[in-house]
Design a protein around this motif. Structure first.
Motif, mmCIF file in Angstrom:
data_model
loop_
_atom_site.group_PDB
_atom_site.id
_atom_site.type_symbol
_atom_site.label_atom_id
_atom_site.label_comp_id
_atom_site.label_asym_id
_atom_site.label_seq_id
_atom_site.Cartn_x
_atom_site.Cartn_y
_atom_site.Cartn_z
ATOM 1 N N SER A 59 3.673 -30.969 -2.972
ATOM 2 C CA SER A 59 2.895 -32.144 -3.384
ATOM 3 C C SER A 59 3.384 -33.421 -2.718
ATOM 4 N N HIS A 60 4.629 -33.388 -2.209
ATOM 5 C CA HIS A 60 5.182 -34.525 -1.471
ATOM 6 C C HIS A 60 5.187 -34.271 0.033
ATOM 7 N N ALA A 61 4.719 -33.096 0.443
ATOM 8 C CA ALA A 61 4.709 -32.699 1.856
ATOM 9 C C ALA A 61 6.101 -32.772 2.475
ATOM 10 N N VAL A 62 7.088 -32.246 1.736
ATOM 11 C CA VAL A 62 8.455 -32.198 2.252
ATOM 12 C C VAL A 62 8.980 -30.773 2.158
ATOM 13 N N ASP A 63 10.058 -30.515 2.873
ATOM 14 C CA ASP A 63 10.682 -29.199 2.866
ATOM 15 C C ASP A 63 11.265 -28.903 1.482
ATOM 16 N N PRO A 64 11.072 -27.682 0.948
ATOM 17 C CA PRO A 64 11.612 -27.335 -0.367
ATOM 18 C C PRO A 64 13.127 -27.519 -0.470
ATOM 19 N N ALA A 65 13.854 -27.254 0.632
ATOM 20 C CA ALA A 65 15.305 -27.421 0.596
ATOM 21 C C ALA A 65 15.682 -28.879 0.374
ATOM 22 N N VAL A 66 14.904 -29.787 0.974
ATOM 23 C CA VAL A 66 15.154 -31.219 0.782
ATOM 24 C C VAL A 66 14.869 -31.602 -0.672
ATOM 25 N N MET A 67 13.752 -31.124 -1.206
ATOM 26 C CA MET A 67 13.408 -31.437 -2.587
ATOM 27 C C MET A 67 14.425 -30.833 -3.553
ATOM 28 N N HIS A 68 14.915 -29.652 -3.245
ATOM 29 C CA HIS A 68 15.936 -29.011 -4.079
ATOM 30 C C HIS A 68 17.161 -29.906 -4.186
ATOM 31 N N GLU A 69 17.597 -30.468 -3.056
ATOM 32 C CA GLU A 69 18.789 -31.317 -3.080
ATOM 33 C C GLU A 69 18.523 -32.618 -3.825
ATOM 34 N N VAL A 70 17.309 -33.155 -3.697
ATOM 35 C CA VAL A 70 16.979 -34.389 -4.411
ATOM 36 C C VAL A 70 16.980 -34.154 -5.920
ATOM 37 N N LEU A 71 16.318 -33.095 -6.368
ATOM 38 C CA LEU A 71 16.140 -32.864 -7.804
ATOM 39 C C LEU A 71 17.345 -32.201 -8.457
ATOM 40 N N LEU A 72 17.928 -31.217 -7.766
ATOM 41 C CA LEU A 72 19.015 -30.447 -8.368
ATOM 42 C C LEU A 72 20.381 -30.779 -7.794
ATOM 43 N N GLY A 73 20.422 -31.612 -6.758
ATOM 44 C CA GLY A 73 21.701 -32.028 -6.197
ATOM 45 C C GLY A 73 22.195 -31.141 -5.076
ATOM 46 N N PRO A 74 23.278 -31.560 -4.405
ATOM 47 C CA PRO A 74 23.859 -30.783 -3.306
ATOM 48 C C PRO A 74 24.401 -29.445 -3.796
ATOM 49 N N ARG A 75 24.647 -28.548 -2.849
ATOM 50 C CA ARG A 75 25.195 -27.229 -3.186
ATOM 51 C C ARG A 75 26.557 -27.345 -3.851
ATOM 52 N N VAL A 76 27.374 -28.281 -3.375
ATOM 53 C CA VAL A 76 28.663 -28.515 -4.033
ATOM 54 C C VAL A 76 28.423 -29.382 -5.260
ATOM 55 N N SER A 77 29.385 -29.373 -6.187
ATOM 56 C CA SER A 77 29.237 -30.221 -7.354
ATOM 57 C C SER A 77 29.406 -31.678 -6.956
ATOM 58 N N TRP A 78 28.559 -32.529 -7.507
ATOM 59 C CA TRP A 78 28.553 -33.941 -7.148
ATOM 60 C C TRP A 78 28.792 -34.773 -8.399
ATOM 61 N N ASP A 80 28.079 -37.810 -9.347
ATOM 62 C CA ASP A 80 27.089 -38.725 -9.900
ATOM 63 C C ASP A 80 25.636 -38.275 -9.741
ATOM 64 N N HIS A 81 25.394 -37.034 -9.298
ATOM 65 C CA HIS A 81 23.998 -36.598 -9.278
ATOM 66 C C HIS A 81 23.529 -36.380 -10.716
ATOM 67 N N PRO A 82 22.353 -36.894 -11.090
ATOM 68 C CA PRO A 82 21.926 -36.818 -12.496
ATOM 69 C C PRO A 82 21.786 -35.399 -13.030
ATOM 70 N N TRP A 83 21.305 -34.462 -12.205
ATOM 71 C CA TRP A 83 21.186 -33.077 -12.671
ATOM 72 C C TRP A 83 22.561 -32.504 -12.969
ATOM 73 N N HIS A 84 23.514 -32.753 -12.106
ATOM 74 C CA HIS A 84 24.876 -32.262 -12.303
ATOM 75 C C HIS A 84 25.512 -32.925 -13.521
ATOM 76 N N ARG A 85 25.273 -34.212 -13.696
ATOM 77 C CA ARG A 85 25.816 -34.912 -14.868
ATOM 78 C C ARG A 85 25.248 -34.330 -16.156
ATOM 79 N N ALA A 86 23.953 -34.033 -16.154
ATOM 80 C CA ALA A 86 23.335 -33.451 -17.347
ATOM 81 C C ALA A 86 23.912 -32.065 -17.631
ATOM 82 N N GLU A 87 24.164 -31.302 -16.577
ATOM 83 C CA GLU A 87 24.735 -29.966 -16.772
ATOM 84 C C GLU A 87 26.164 -30.033 -17.297
ATOM 85 N N ARG A 88 26.863 -31.129 -17.045
ATOM 86 C CA ARG A 88 28.204 -31.305 -17.610
ATOM 87 C C ARG A 88 28.166 -31.932 -19.004
ATOM 88 N N GLY A 89 26.987 -32.226 -19.501
ATOM 89 C CA GLY A 89 26.868 -32.848 -20.809
ATOM 90 C C GLY A 89 27.088 -34.340 -20.792
#
Length: 219
Positions: free
Chosen positions: A32-51, A53-62
């Motif tokens: 829907s944004h005409a972007v590569d899924p891998a790019v969207m994955h990193e935007v929404l779910l964060g980098p492969r390594v733990s980050w 300040d990424h919001p998804w990672h912060r939420a997963e840490r509680g």
């Protein structure tokens, strides 16, 4: 009882192992944004390594409520050249977007009947716990290790240490199934035997081969 007395526990990831992956939803949002899924994955779910300040990672840490993830994603989208519309998290986490992998759940039950200890090890949110309990029945597991509850997420080493402690077994006694290779490496470094899950049936065949070879040493 276990065929190999050295292997005493089997640990299962949730997304992509016990349930189908959310990759399709990410692909739909990316399209829907005409972007590569891998790019969207990193935007929404964060980098492969733990980050930190990424919001998804912060939420997963509680550290952050799920309802607050979307608002915190704007700078991540901008850095990738994507103007987020504000409904990406809603679409990603929409009810009914996944199904339970029955063969995996059946194997959990069989393993326990055969004398193995079993665990669920997952990066997840406190808000999602009722849904997980509904779909899986936590009584199937000897230990349920949730990232938000222990304040650490895969692939951070602390969550694997917590899992072994909750199972009350040594690291070399554990076989672990996950669909992300970055989550397997820290486990293997601790002495866990690991299985990368793509096709669930192939992964279960690999698990059978590992548990059925009494002379094999943990990897």
């Amino acid at each position: 009882m276990p065929s190999d007395p050295g292997l005493r526990a089997v640990v299962f990831d949730f997304g992509g192992v016990l349930i189908t992956s959310i990759s399709n939803q990410i692909g739909d949002v990316a399209a829907s944004h005409a972007v590569d899924p891998a790019v969207m994955h990193e935007v929404l779910l964060g980098p492969r390594v733990s980050w930190p300040d990424h919001p998804w990672h912060r939420a997963e840490r509680g550290e952050l409520a799920v309802a607050d993830i979307q608002a915190e994603l704007t700078p991540w989208g901008e850095a990738a050249g994507i103007r987020l519309r504000g409904d990406e998290m809603e679409r990603l986490l929409a009810p009914g977007a996944y199904s339970v992998v029955g063969a995996m759940l059946d194997r959990v039950d069989t393993l326990r009947a055969d004398g193995y200890r079993t665990a669920l090890l997952t990066n997840t949110f406190a808000e999602f716990r009722p849904t997980m309990e509904r779909d899986l029945d936590f009584d199937r597991f000897d230990a349920v290790v949730e990232s938000f509850a222990v304040g650490s997420r895969k692939p951070e080493a602390e969550i694997y240490v917590a899992a072994a402690e909750m199972l009350e077994v040594g690291h070399a006694s554990i076989v672990y199934l996950d669909d992300f290779d970055q989550n397997l490496s820290p486990a293997a470094a601790l002495g866990w035997t690991t299985i990368l899950v793509g096709d669930p049936r192939v992964a279960l065949d690999e698990l059978d081969a590992i548990l059925g070879t009494s002379d094999s040493a943990p990897k």
